[in-house]
Write a protein that holds these residues in place. Structure first.
Motif, short mmCIF file in Angstrom:
data_model
loop_
_atom_site.label_atom_id
_atom_site.label_comp_id
_atom_site.label_asym_id
_atom_site.label_seq_id
_atom_site.Cartn_x
_atom_site.Cartn_y
_atom_site.Cartn_z
N ALA A 177 -8.38 -26.61 1.86
CA ALA A 177 -7.54 -25.81 2.74
C ALA A 177 -8.38 -25.29 3.90
O ALA A 177 -9.46 -24.74 3.69
N VAL A 178 -7.88 -25.46 5.11
CA VAL A 178 -8.61 -25.05 6.32
C VAL A 178 -8.10 -23.68 6.77
O VAL A 178 -6.89 -23.50 7.01
N SER A 179 -9.01 -22.72 6.89
CA SER A 179 -8.63 -21.37 7.29
C SER A 179 -8.12 -21.36 8.72
O SER A 179 -8.66 -22.03 9.60
N GLN A 180 -7.07 -20.55 8.96
CA GLN A 180 -6.52 -20.40 10.29
C GLN A 180 -6.97 -19.09 10.94
O GLN A 180 -6.63 -18.82 12.09
N GLY A 181 -7.69 -18.24 10.18
CA GLY A 181 -8.27 -17.06 10.82
C GLY A 181 -7.74 -15.72 10.37
O GLY A 181 -7.43 -14.87 11.21
N ALA A 182 -7.67 -15.46 9.06
CA ALA A 182 -7.27 -14.14 8.58
C ALA A 182 -8.42 -13.15 8.79
O ALA A 182 -9.60 -13.51 8.66
N THR A 183 -8.10 -11.92 9.13
CA THR A 183 -9.11 -10.89 9.41
C THR A 183 -8.94 -9.65 8.54
O THR A 183 -9.66 -8.67 8.73
N THR A 184 -8.01 -9.69 7.59
CA THR A 184 -7.62 -8.49 6.85
C THR A 184 -7.63 -8.74 5.36
O THR A 184 -7.34 -9.85 4.90
N ASP A 185 -7.96 -7.71 4.60
CA ASP A 185 -7.73 -7.68 3.16
C ASP A 185 -6.78 -6.51 2.88
O ASP A 185 -6.62 -5.62 3.72
N LEU A 186 -6.18 -6.52 1.71
CA LEU A 186 -5.25 -5.45 1.34
C LEU A 186 -5.59 -4.91 -0.05
O LEU A 186 -5.85 -5.69 -0.97
N LEU A 187 -5.59 -3.61 -0.16
CA LEU A 187 -5.78 -2.95 -1.45
C LEU A 187 -4.42 -2.48 -1.93
O LEU A 187 -3.79 -1.61 -1.30
N TRP A 188 -3.93 -3.06 -3.02
CA TRP A 188 -2.57 -2.81 -3.49
C TRP A 188 -2.57 -1.94 -4.75
O TRP A 188 -3.41 -2.12 -5.64
N PHE A 189 -1.60 -1.05 -4.84
CA PHE A 189 -1.38 -0.29 -6.06
C PHE A 189 0.06 0.20 -6.07
O PHE A 189 0.77 0.12 -5.05
N ALA A 190 0.51 0.68 -7.20
CA ALA A 190 1.90 1.12 -7.35
C ALA A 190 1.95 2.63 -7.51
O ALA A 190 1.07 3.24 -8.13
N LEU A 191 3.00 3.22 -6.93
CA LEU A 191 3.29 4.64 -7.11
C LEU A 191 4.76 4.79 -7.48
O LEU A 191 5.59 3.98 -7.05
N PRO A 192 5.12 5.81 -8.25
CA PRO A 192 6.52 5.96 -8.66
C PRO A 192 7.40 6.42 -7.51
O PRO A 192 6.97 7.12 -6.60
N GLN A 193 8.65 6.01 -7.57
CA GLN A 193 9.65 6.51 -6.63
C GLN A 193 10.21 7.83 -7.14
O GLN A 193 10.21 8.10 -8.35
N ARG A 194 10.71 8.63 -6.20
CA ARG A 194 11.36 9.90 -6.55
C ARG A 194 12.70 9.99 -5.82
O ARG A 194 12.90 9.35 -4.79
N ASP A 195 13.58 10.78 -6.38
CA ASP A 195 14.95 10.84 -5.86
C ASP A 195 15.02 11.31 -4.42
O ASP A 195 15.95 10.94 -3.69
N ASP A 196 14.06 12.13 -3.99
CA ASP A 196 14.12 12.66 -2.63
C ASP A 196 13.28 11.85 -1.63
O ASP A 196 13.03 12.30 -0.52
N ASP A 197 12.85 10.66 -2.02
CA ASP A 197 12.15 9.80 -1.07
C ASP A 197 13.10 9.39 0.05
O ASP A 197 14.32 9.32 -0.15
N PRO A 198 12.58 9.09 1.24
CA PRO A 198 13.46 8.69 2.35
C PRO A 198 14.34 7.52 1.97
O PRO A 198 13.84 6.49 1.48
N PRO A 199 15.64 7.62 2.14
CA PRO A 199 16.54 6.55 1.69
C PRO A 199 16.40 5.27 2.49
O PRO A 199 16.81 4.21 2.02
N ASP A 200 15.83 5.35 3.71
CA ASP A 200 15.73 4.14 4.53
C ASP A 200 14.39 3.43 4.37
O ASP A 200 14.12 2.44 5.05
N ALA A 201 13.52 3.93 3.49
CA ALA A 201 12.21 3.30 3.30
C ALA A 201 12.34 2.19 2.26
O ALA A 201 12.75 2.43 1.14
N ASP A 202 12.02 0.98 2.64
CA ASP A 202 11.99 -0.13 1.67
C ASP A 202 10.97 -1.18 2.06
O ASP A 202 10.17 -1.60 1.26
#
Length: 416
Positions: A177-202
């Protein structure tokens, strides 16, 4: 009477699972090899786009799938220091599926595997890791199957490698596979949702200096991704988990009340972003699909869509060829020829985004869309066009009439 050719699909991700289902539903013998014992693990890609849902609808599967817990994301937004920019509005699309369904990928795979298990020509083997090919993949010695880590040989007339970005079969076939030029890594983790979180965030990106935060909704949880410069994880590790918590809380203040639940960086996953593709996706007797052929960045959530469209394009070409015997190299080349333009378009766009983020990071500035773009995206027609492009991909795939008959597809869904 011609005996249908046997197919082995290696890799039970979305592309491999869907292709195996389509072949089996067309009455063709197919064995799906998955190296893990099950699908119960975390994936980063949880987005089922309108194109995917419409295909599942035509297969008679969408209704049952959407009975499972999921979140309907109707917009894609950038949140910047200069304000909110809504780039795509799926609610403006003329489809019953005017949203992106956010569902844990493991749940989607379990569902599709269960549907495939009811088909007599489908076989799923878990814990089946491939460590060798039967045949060299040359004109005089086509691939004739695979060897498993257990030593068992599984013969096939066609092997489809859908075994992901670190494809073992790709390596065995001598493809790179030939790289096209990514420059970023991502650190992923999960957090719980709560009832009063912004309704338009997804599905939101929160931009600031040095980093951006990607937020992906799901049933009961948020997936949170903190961007890092490629190779920047050791510095984050040295700075410690407190640094990560502060950066996330600064960009997404309403998560500040729970970022403390991330107590150790070992509870986060480092995703090395890759944008790459293999120049030739096939060898005699072997076809590479999905991430094995082309790795898509998580930006835009296109991974499952591209893999599913690969699967349908492959089925269009493979079903008639497998019914007649072993597919020739011309058939395999036709799959790549159909799909490669879409992949190149998506990857080129992602590379442009990567370069923009890298330039802003080097200058210590937040990524901010230019003023004309902020004005344009206020127009519903612009948001609809962007949503349609993301929902269906730059080159949508449609089933051929022959495949429609073989699968017994329902008519395409009309406007909502």
């Amino acid at each position: 009477m011609t005996t249908p050719a046997r197919t082995v699909v290696a890799g039970g991700g979305p592309g491999g699972m869907l292709l195996a289902y389509l072949l089996a539903r067309a009455g063709l013998p197919v064995t799906l090899l998955e190296r893990h014992q099950d699908f119960d693990r975390d994936f980063r890609g949880d987005s089922l786009h309108p194109w995917t849902l419409e295909l599942l609808d035509r297969l008679g599967l969408a209704g049952r799938l959407l009975e499972l817990p999921h979140v309907k994301a109707r917009q894609f937004r950038f949140r910047t220091p200069k304000g909110l920019v809504t780039t795509s509005d799926y609610g403006l699309l003329d489809t019953p599926y005017d949203y992106v369904a956010l569902m844990p990928q493991a749940r989607f795979l379990d569902f599709l595997a269960g549907e495939a298990a009811a088909l007599p020509s489908f076989a799923l083997r878990t814990g089946a890791a491939v460590n060798g090919l039967l045949g060299t993949g040359t004109a005089g010695d086509p691939v004739r199957g695979v060897t498993l880590r257990s030593g068992e040989q599984v013969e096939a007339d066609l092997v489809v490698a859908a075994d992901g970005r670190f494809s073992r079969i790709r390596t065995l076939a001598g493809a790179t596979a030939v790289s096209q030029g990514a420059t970023t890594d991502l650190l992923w983790f999960a957090l719980p949702q709560r009832d009063d979180d912004p309704p338009d965030a997804d599905v939101d990106l929160f931009f600031g200096e040095r980093h951006y935060v990607g937020l992906l909704g799901g049933p009961g949880r948020w997936q949170v991704g903190l961007s890092l410069p490629k190779g920047g994880y050791p510095a984050i590790r040295e700075a410690g988990v407190g640094y990560v918590r502060r950066e996330v809380a600064e960009r997404v203040p309403w998560l500040a009340d729970r970022v403390g639940l991330l107590t150790d960086l070992n509870d986060a996953t480092l995703l090395s972003v890759d944008i790459s593709r293999v120049p030739v996706w096939h060898r005699p007797g072997l076809l590479l699909l999905g991430d094995a052929a082309h790795v898509i960045s998580p930006v835009g959530g296109n991974g499952i869509l591209m893999a599913a469209q690969d699967a349908l394009a492959a089925a269009n070409h493979l079903v008639p060829a497998l019914r007649a015997g072993t597919p020739g190299d011309d058939v395999l080349a036709a799959v790549q020829a159909e799909r490669e333009p879409a992949i190149v378009t998506v990857q080129d766009q992602q590379v442009r985004v990567e370069r923009t983020v890298a330039r802003a990071r080097e200058r210590g500035r937040a990524v901010t869309p230019p003023g004309f773009l902020r004005l344009l995206t206020r127009l519903p027609a612009v948001r609809r066009r962007s949503a349609r492009r993301n929902a269906y991909g730059p080159v949508p795939v449609h089933p051929t009439p022959e495949l429609e008959r073989a699968l017994g597809l329902r008519p395409a869904p009309g406007p909502a």
